[in-house]
Design a protein around this motif. Structure first.
Motif, PDB file in Angstrom:
ATOM      1  N   ALA B 129      21.990  31.867  38.616  1.00 41.38           N
ATOM      2  CA  ALA B 129      22.752  31.581  37.403  1.00 41.38           C
ATOM      3  C   ALA B 129      22.888  32.810  36.517  1.00 41.38           C
ATOM      4  O   ALA B 129      23.644  32.802  35.552  1.00 41.38           O
ATOM      5  CB  ALA B 129      22.089  30.450  36.627  1.00 41.38           C
ATOM      6  N   ARG B 130      22.180  33.876  36.835  1.00 41.92           N
ATOM      7  CA  ARG B 130      22.337  35.129  36.102  1.00 41.92           C
ATOM      8  C   ARG B 130      23.810  35.550  36.054  1.00 41.92           C
ATOM      9  O   ARG B 130      24.275  36.142  35.098  1.00 41.92           O
ATOM     10  CB  ARG B 130      21.503  36.214  36.789  1.00 41.92           C
ATOM     11  N   GLU B 131      24.529  35.216  37.094  1.00 38.38           N
ATOM     12  CA  GLU B 131      25.955  35.578  37.188  1.00 38.38           C
ATOM     13  C   GLU B 131      26.761  34.978  36.045  1.00 38.38           C
ATOM     14  O   GLU B 131      27.813  35.501  35.659  1.00 38.38           O
ATOM     15  CB  GLU B 131      26.505  35.102  38.547  1.00 38.38           C
ATOM     16  N   THR B 132      26.270  33.866  35.482  1.00 39.56           N
ATOM     17  CA  THR B 132      27.050  33.227  34.420  1.00 39.56           C
ATOM     18  C   THR B 132      27.061  34.045  33.132  1.00 39.56           C
ATOM     19  O   THR B 132      27.898  33.798  32.257  1.00 39.56           O
ATOM     20  CB  THR B 132      26.522  31.811  34.130  1.00 39.56           C
ATOM     21  N   ALA B 133      26.155  35.015  32.999  1.00 44.97           N
ATOM     22  CA  ALA B 133      26.234  35.907  31.836  1.00 44.97           C
ATOM     23  C   ALA B 133      27.575  36.633  31.835  1.00 44.97           C
ATOM     24  O   ALA B 133      28.189  36.847  30.785  1.00 44.97           O
ATOM     25  CB  ALA B 133      25.085  36.906  31.855  1.00 44.97           C
ATOM     26  N   ALA B 134      28.045  36.993  33.023  1.00 42.75           N
ATOM     27  CA  ALA B 134      29.349  37.663  33.126  1.00 42.75           C
ATOM     28  C   ALA B 134      30.463  36.746  32.659  1.00 42.75           C
ATOM     29  O   ALA B 134      31.412  37.170  31.989  1.00 42.75           O
ATOM     30  CB  ALA B 134      29.600  38.097  34.574  1.00 42.75           C
ATOM     31  N   ARG B 135      30.351  35.485  32.992  1.00 42.99           N
ATOM     32  CA  ARG B 135      31.397  34.541  32.580  1.00 42.99           C
ATOM     33  C   ARG B 135      31.429  34.406  31.062  1.00 42.99           C
ATOM     34  O   ARG B 135      32.498  34.282  30.455  1.00 42.99           O
ATOM     35  CB  ARG B 135      31.127  33.171  33.194  1.00 42.99           C
ATOM     36  N   VAL B 136      30.256  34.407  30.468  1.00 41.02           N
ATOM     37  CA  VAL B 136      30.190  34.244  29.014  1.00 41.02           C
ATOM     38  C   VAL B 136      30.700  35.504  28.312  1.00 41.02           C
ATOM     39  O   VAL B 136      31.393  35.417  27.289  1.00 41.02           O
ATOM     40  CB  VAL B 136      28.756  33.882  28.587  1.00 41.02           C
ATOM     41  N   ALA B 137      30.417  36.654  28.873  1.00 36.45           N
ATOM     42  CA  ALA B 137      30.942  37.894  28.286  1.00 36.45           C
ATOM     43  C   ALA B 137      32.464  37.865  28.310  1.00 36.45           C
ATOM     44  O   ALA B 137      33.141  38.189  27.328  1.00 36.45           O
ATOM     45  CB  ALA B 137      30.426  39.097  29.067  1.00 36.45           C
ATOM     46  N   CYS B 138      32.974  37.463  29.427  1.00 38.80           N
ATOM     47  CA  CYS B 138      34.415  37.361  29.608  1.00 38.80           C
ATOM     48  C   CYS B 138      34.985  36.297  28.658  1.00 38.80           C
ATOM     49  O   CYS B 138      35.982  36.517  27.964  1.00 38.80           O
ATOM     50  CB  CYS B 138      34.650  36.997  31.063  1.00 38.80           C
ATOM     51  N   GLY B 139      34.330  35.165  28.602  1.00 36.01           N
ATOM     52  CA  GLY B 139      34.784  34.086  27.725  1.00 36.01           C
ATOM     53  C   GLY B 139      34.763  34.488  26.261  1.00 36.01           C
ATOM     54  O   GLY B 139      35.633  34.084  25.489  1.00 36.01           O
ATOM     55  N   ALA B 140      33.799  35.307  25.883  1.00 38.88           N
ATOM     56  CA  ALA B 140      33.710  35.737  24.484  1.00 38.88           C
ATOM     57  C   ALA B 140      34.991  36.446  24.060  1.00 38.88           C
ATOM     58  O   ALA B 140      35.485  36.259  22.942  1.00 38.88           O
ATOM     59  CB  ALA B 140      32.506  36.662  24.315  1.00 38.88           C
ATOM     60  N   VAL B 141      35.514  37.242  24.971  1.00 38.72           N
ATOM     61  CA  VAL B 141      36.741  37.988  24.659  1.00 38.72           C
ATOM     62  C   VAL B 141      37.918  37.024  24.510  1.00 38.72           C
ATOM     63  O   VAL B 141      38.726  37.130  23.584  1.00 38.72           O
ATOM     64  CB  VAL B 141      37.022  39.028  25.768  1.00 38.72           C
ATOM     65  N   ILE B 142      37.978  36.058  25.395  1.00 39.41           N
ATOM     66  CA  ILE B 142      39.095  35.111  25.339  1.00 39.41           C
ATOM     67  C   ILE B 142      38.950  34.206  24.117  1.00 39.41           C
ATOM     68  O   ILE B 142      39.942  33.865  23.464  1.00 39.41           O
ATOM     69  CB  ILE B 142      39.144  34.241  26.610  1.00 39.41           C
ATOM     70  N   LEU B 143      37.732  33.821  23.801  1.00 41.76           N
ATOM     71  CA  LEU B 143      37.522  32.997  22.605  1.00 41.76           C
ATOM     72  C   LEU B 143      38.001  33.744  21.369  1.00 41.76           C
ATOM     73  O   LEU B 143      38.591  33.150  20.460  1.00 41.76           O
ATOM     74  CB  LEU B 143      36.035  32.630  22.469  1.00 41.76           C
TER      75      LEU B 143
END
Lengths: 387, 387, 387, 387
Positions: B129-143
Motif C-alpha cells: 500500500a506504500r504505492e498509494t502515497a503516489a496516488r495521494v500526491a497526484c490527487g493533491a495536485v488535482i484537488l
C-alpha cells in the motif's frame, strides 16, 4: 490490445460493431452471436417490445470460412421494421416531433445540456439500453475465444425486487442447464416464482423492479491483471466494465461489502497445495482477485441493478423549453430486465478477461494463444521454479 | 489527456510520480501535497510505523514561481531512514534473504507466478500500500485544480468492523471541520468511540478490521462523462479508480445495492426547476450520476474496504520452494486503515473528475479552463436554448 | 503495453523517467544507461557545455539484484551544479528575469501563446533538447531487452551540412567498432574530416549545421506491426517516434523519396527461399517494412535533422511584451548535434520495436519472452504449416 | 478523444466505419462523404476497376436532421456487385482456391507468417488499399468539421515517375479550382501531360509508377500539438498518420531533407509583427511546425509514394506451400495512384488536426468549439497578455 466501438440508435436502421485486435483462427459463426443476442432478449418481465423483435447478427468482415482472420470484425444487427414503426412510422432522422420533457433516471437532462440539443431524442436514442446489444455481440465473440482457453463466464440472478434466491449453483455445466431454462436466470425456482409474481404486480401498477446478479468466471489462471499500476488491476477493470452497464449502481467482489465487517483472520483465503490441484484455497472470500490479479480461484462479482427508470406512471419533471412542470415522457418499456443485465455483464466481463489474456500471452494466432495459456497453466499450478 | 505513472518500492529509496497533461497556471506548492500526504498517514489504528515516518513531497519539475507551467510535473517522496532500516539495514537491492511464503490476501502468490520471481519480495515491495502515497500526491495536485473550479471532494468513514456511524455530515465546509479533527474521519463521534475500542481489541488479538467509507464530490456541473460509449461513463471510470485501491472490494453509487430493492417510482430522482437554482432534485438516490454522466447533484459513492491481510497471527500458507505448509510471513502492519483508504479514494476520484473536466473544456491554460467551466455552469443551470 | 513519462527542465534539479510495462527478469545495471547517455553527449560540434557535464543515471525503482522485477522502473539524472550555474546562479524557480523575445525555430512563440505564459523560460526549459536525455535513458533499457532477443539498433551519420558520406557499414558488429570511435558517428572517415572542417567554419561564423542519419534495426523477425488498422503500422509508429525528436524534419524508409521515381519492377524486393535462411530477399528497397510490418529484412530508416536554431548571431524576432522588433535571445549552444540525434533516434526506434515485441509475444517474464521469440523465428524462417 | 475503427475486406460485402468523439451539431450529409470518396477514386492511371465502381456512403448512426448528435457515427460503403464478381463469383468466405504465392511489396508473406494463415487471401483482402476508402469517409467528416473552424486541407501532386511539377499553387481557393479539374491533381499542366504519357507507357509495359505529393493545411492557429511529451508532437502524429498510408515511404515537413543541408541562419523563419496580421513570418522553411506545435504558418508536408507493387508482369516469388520458386500472383490493378494517395493523406492529416483541436478546446458542442477557437485565434494573433 483488444478494442471495440459500436454505433446505432434505438430506432435507427441498425446497430454496428467493430471489434479489433482478435487473434486469427478463432472458429466463429453468426450463430454464436445470435445465441447470445437471444439470451439477452429473454427473461420474464421484458415488455411486449421484446416479443416482436429478434436480433440477428450479420458478420460483414473479419471472418473467412468460419475463422477469424486477424482483421477487424464487423457485425451488424438490423433493427426490424416493427421496431422502427414504433416510432410512428416517422423518418428516424426527421425532427418533426421534439421530445422536451426529460425522464428522471435517464441521461435526458444532463445529456441535452452537455451536447446542447433541444430535442431529447438526440440523447435518448443512444443512451437507450438498445446499445447493449452491441456489447453482447462483441462479448459473444470473446466468449467463443475464452471457451477455447477453457474459461467460462456465467451470469446468475440473485434477487429481484428484494426477493432473494436462497440457492445458487456453483458448477458451470450444471448452472448452464438450470439457468438457461429458467425464465429469470435464477437457480432457486421457488424464489423465482415469487419474483415473477412481484413482476406481475409491479406491471399492473405501472411500476418497475431491479435486482442483484452475480458474474462468475471459471478456470481463470492466476496472474491476469497486475498490481504494478492502478489502471492494470483486473478488479478495477471489471468494476468499470460492469458499472458501465446502464442501470448498474453497485459492484462487489467475493464477500464485498460484507467483507468489510469481518476480522482479518476470518476474511482471507488461506493457501494450500497438493500435487494434483497445485496451489488452492478452501474459501473464496476474495472472489478470486488479490492485489488486482486473478488468484486462480473462481472469479465472483455481484452487481446491483436499479429498477428501470422508464415508467408507465411517470415521475415529475420539467419541460425543457418552457421550464414548466410536466410529467416525464412515457415510452413503452420493460418491467424488469435483471436477467438481461446478467447476460450483458457476462459480455462485458468477457471483454475485460479476453483483453487480459491478450495482454499477457501471444496474440496473433489463436492456436498459439491456446498453447501459451496451457503451458502457463501447467507451470503455475505446480509453482514456478527458475532453477 | 491527464495521465500519471508512479514508481517506487515500499522499502526502496523513494516514491516517484510524473503527472502529465495539467493546464499551465495552477497555483501549486509542495505544502499542498504534503497536507494530503499527512492526511493519508493519520488515523487511529495505523501501526507504529506511521509514527516514525512523515512523508514530504519534493517537486522537481513542472512548477515555476508557484504555478504549473504545462510541462510534466515530477514529485518525489523519499523514504526516510527509519523506514529503510526496518528492512534490517539490508541493501534493498540485495537478494540475501528470500521471502518464500506467500501471504493470503496479498499478491504474493499470483504475482510470483505471473512474473516468475522466486523471491516474493520482488512482488510485495510494489504491491504494498506504500504505492498509494503516489496516488495521494497526484490527487493533491488535482484537488488543487478542482478547488479553483469550485469542486470539492470529501471522504468520510461510515463503518469500521461492522460498527456503523448513525450520522453523516452533508455540507462540505462543516464536514471538513469535523472530520479533519476526528481520529477516524467519522462524523458520528459516539460510533467512533466504539470503533476505536474495536480497533484496540483487534490489535490485542493480532487481528485487523475493515470498514466502509463514502466519497462525495460537491458542485459538479452536469454532463461530465458520457453515455455514448461504455468506456466514457463517469460511474464506470470512478468505480475502476476506487476499486483499484488495494483492499477495496465493493463500490456503489447513491443507494447502490439497496436501490436494487426499490420500486421504480421510489428509486429515481424527480426533476424540478426554479429560477435561482435552475434544474434540481429533491432526492439523490442516483448518487449524482445518470446514464454515465454527472447530473448536477452531489456525487455520492460508497466503498467497502476489507480487513488488512497482513496479520500478526498469520494464516496458513505454503512455502514457495518446498511446497510445505507454513505460516505466512509476518510483517509489521496496521490494524485498521479505513480512514486512509478514504483519503486515497478522494485522490483517485479527483483524478477521474479532473480528467473529465479536461476532456470536456479548454485545457492548456488554467484561467481559460476556469472561465469555460463558469460559463458552462451558468448556461446549464438555466437550461440551454439554441434559438 | 510499454509506456513511459518523463519530466524535468533543462536547468532544473533533475530529469526523471518512469518506464512501465517491462517484463520481469531483464538484466539491468545503471551502467547500461550511463553508456547510452555518454553516447548521446559525444560528437564533434557539441558546445563547451557538453564538456562540463556528464550525465549519470540512478535507478530508484523497478530493479532488484540486477534484474527488472516487472514493477515500474524509475531513473533519474541529476543536473550537475555547473549546468545549473549557467543560469547565473538564479534560483531556477524564481521569476526575476523574464525572457520575452522568442527564438525562431523553437517553441518559444507558439508555446507561450498556447500555455499563456509571459516568461518564455516556462516554455524553453521543457522544449529544450535536454528532454532527450530521458528518451535515451529509456531507450537504453529497451536496447538491453532487445539485445537478449538478438535484435540490434544502429544509428549512423550520413551527411552533415550537405557533405555526404560515400560509404556506410552494413554489419552491426563492424559498424559498432568503427562508429563508436568516430567523432561524428560516420563510417566515411574522409567525409568526416570535411564535416569537421565545416563545423569549425560554422562555429567561427556563429552559425550551425544539420544533417542526415540512418537508423538500422538488425535481425527483426517478420510480422511486427500490422496492416489491420492504421495505428498499428510499424512504419507509422517509427516515423512518429523519430519525427518527434526535436530538429528532425523528415523520415523515410528504404529508398524513401527516391523510391517514388522508380518503376514498380525496379522498386520491390523479389522473394526467394533456401533451406538455411528461409525466405529472403536480394534487395532491400523497402527498408524492411511491407504493409506496415517488418518483413524479416534489415529495417532501414533515414532522418533529416535541421541546423540547430539556437544561434550565436541571432535572427530577427519581436519582443513578446512590447511587440517591438528585437534579436532573438542568445543562449550558449552546439554547432552540430547530428551524431547525438542518431543516438536519440536509436532509443526512440528501440522503444517502438520493444513495444511491438511486447504487443506480440508473452510479456510478463523475460525468459518467457525470449523463448517465444526464438520459437516464432524458427517457425517463420521455414514458413508456417498448419497441417 | 476522437477515435475510429474500420472493417471490411477488398472483395467483401462492405466497408464499415465507426467514428467516435465528434462534437454535436456539425452539419453533415452523406453527400459530404460521397464527394470525398469520388475524389479518392479519380485520377489518371487508375485501372479499369475504378470505372466500374463508384463508392456511396450511407450514414446509419450519429446524425439526425443533418447534424451530428455527439453519438458515434457509423458509415458504410457497400462493395458493388461488379467488384465482388471480380473474385470469379466465388463466395467471398469460401476457401476453395487458396492463394499461396506472396507478392513482393505487399503484406502477403509477413502477414501470413504473423497470423499463421495458409491462404494469403486472408491477408491480402484487408491489407488491400481498399481499406483507405474508410479513411477517406472518416476524413470527410473531419474536413467538414474543420471547414467551420476555417481550416482547409489540400493535397497536391508534385511529381510522378520522377517527372516534377515546376509550379505549385499556394492559395487554397485557387488551388481547389485548378486541382479538382486536373486529371492528376497537379498544378503544372505541362508536367501533367508528361506524367500522363509516362503512365501510358508504364501501362503498356505492365509496369507502375510512384510519385511525391504535398499536404498543406491552411489557417491553423499556433499551439496545436505540444512539446511536453514526445507523443503529443503534432509533426510526429502527422508523420505517423501519413506514413501509415499504404505505399508511403517518406514524409517531410517544410524544406525537409534539404533543410538538413542549410546553415542555421538560412534555415529558420524569423519572427515579425504587425497590428493587422499579428505575429508572422516571411519564410516557411519549417513547414508550419516548430517544437512539435503548429506555429501559425501554413502547415506543409511532403510524402513519397512508391510505385504500386501489384504488377502485370510479376516479380520473382516463392510458393508458400511448396517453397518452389514461382511468379507472384497477378491481380488487376492501377498503374499510378499518386493523386488518390494525396486525397487519402488529406483525410489522415485532417484526422490528426481535428483530434488536436478537440484535445485543446471545448468539445461537446460544435457551436461552442467554433466560439472557443475564434476567441483563441484573436488572442494569439495579438499576443497574450496576462496583465
Amino acid at each position: 490490445m483488444l478494442r471495440f466501438l459500436s454505433a446505432g440508435e434505438s430506432h435507427g436502421p441498425k446497430i454496428s460493431i467493430i471489434l479489433e485486435g482478435l487473434p486469427a483462427g478463432i472458429p466463429l459463426h453468426e450463430q454464436d452471436i445470435n445465441d447470445q443476442l437471444a439470451r439477452r432478449q429473454k427473461g420474464y418481465g421484458r415488455g411486449g417490445r421484446m416479443k416482436i423483435e429478434k436480433d440477428r447478427a450479420v458478420i460483414t468482415a473479419g471472418v473467412r470460412s468460419g475463422e477469424t482472420t486477424g482483421s477487424p470484425l464487423a457485425v451488424e444487427i438490423t433493427n426490424i421494421d416493427e421496431r422502427k414503426q414504433q416510432k410512428n412510422g416517422a423518418d428516424f432522422t426527421k425532427n418533426e416531433h421534439k421530445i422536451t420533457c426529460p425522464r428522471p433516471g435517464h441521461g435526458d437532462l444532463a445529456g441535452s445540456l452537455k451536447y446542447e440539443r433541444k430535442d431529447i431524442t438526440d440523447i435518448s436514442e443512444r443512451a437507450s439500453a438498445r446499445e447493449t446489444a452491441a456489447r453482447v455481440a462483441c462479448g459473444a465473440v470473446i466468449l467463443k475465444m475464452l471457451s477455447g482457453l477453457e474459461v467460462n463466464v456465467l451470469g446468475q440472478v440473485l434477487s429481484i425486487g428484494g426477493i432473494e434466491a436462497k440457492k445458487t449453483i456453483n458448477s458451470f455445466d450444471e448452472a448452464k442447464k438450470v439457468l438457461e431454462s429458467s425464465p429469470l436466470r435464477c437457480a432457486d425456482l421457488e424464489a423465482a416464482e415469487k419474483m415473477m409474481a412481484a413482476i406481475d404486480q409491479a406491471k399492473e401498477e405501472g411500476d418497475t423492479l431491479g435486482g442483484v446478479f452475480s458474474i462468475e468466471v471459471f478456470n481463470l489462471p492466476p496472474g491476469l491483471g497486475s498490481f504494478v499500476h492502478w489502471d492494470r488491476r483486473l478488479d478495477g477493470l471489471l468494476a468499470q466494465a460492469v458499472m458501465s452497464i446502464p442501470g448498474v449502481k453497485g459492484v462487489e467482489f467475493g464477500l464485498g461489502f460484507s467483507l468489510s465487517e469481518k476480522r482479518g483472520r476470518q476474511g482471507h483465503d488461506a493457501i494450500y497445495f497438493d500435487r494434483e490441484q497445485g496451489f488452492y484455497r478452501k474459501t473464496n472470500y476474495a472472489g478470486g482477485v488479490e492485489a488486482g490479479m486473478s488468484n486462480g480461484e473462481k472469479l465472483l462479482m455481484k452487481a446491483a441493478f436499479k429498477p428501470i427508470p422508464t415508467l408507465q406512471k411517470p415521475l415529475d419533471s420539467v419541460k425543457w423549453d418552457s421550464r414548466e412542470p410536466a410529467c416525464a415522457s412515457v415510452v413503452r418499456s420493460d418491467v424488469c430486465a435483471v436477467p438481461s443485465a446478467a447476460v450483458i455483464a457476462e459480455s462485458m466481463s468477457a471483454f475485460v478477461i479476453g483483453q487480459a489474456f491478450l495482454d499477457t500471452f501471444s496474440r496473433d494466432s489463436y492456436p498459439g494463444l491456446i498453447k501459451d495459456v496451457r503451458q502457463y497453466r501447467k507451470q503455475s499450478r505446480q509453482g514456478f521454479d527458475r532453477e
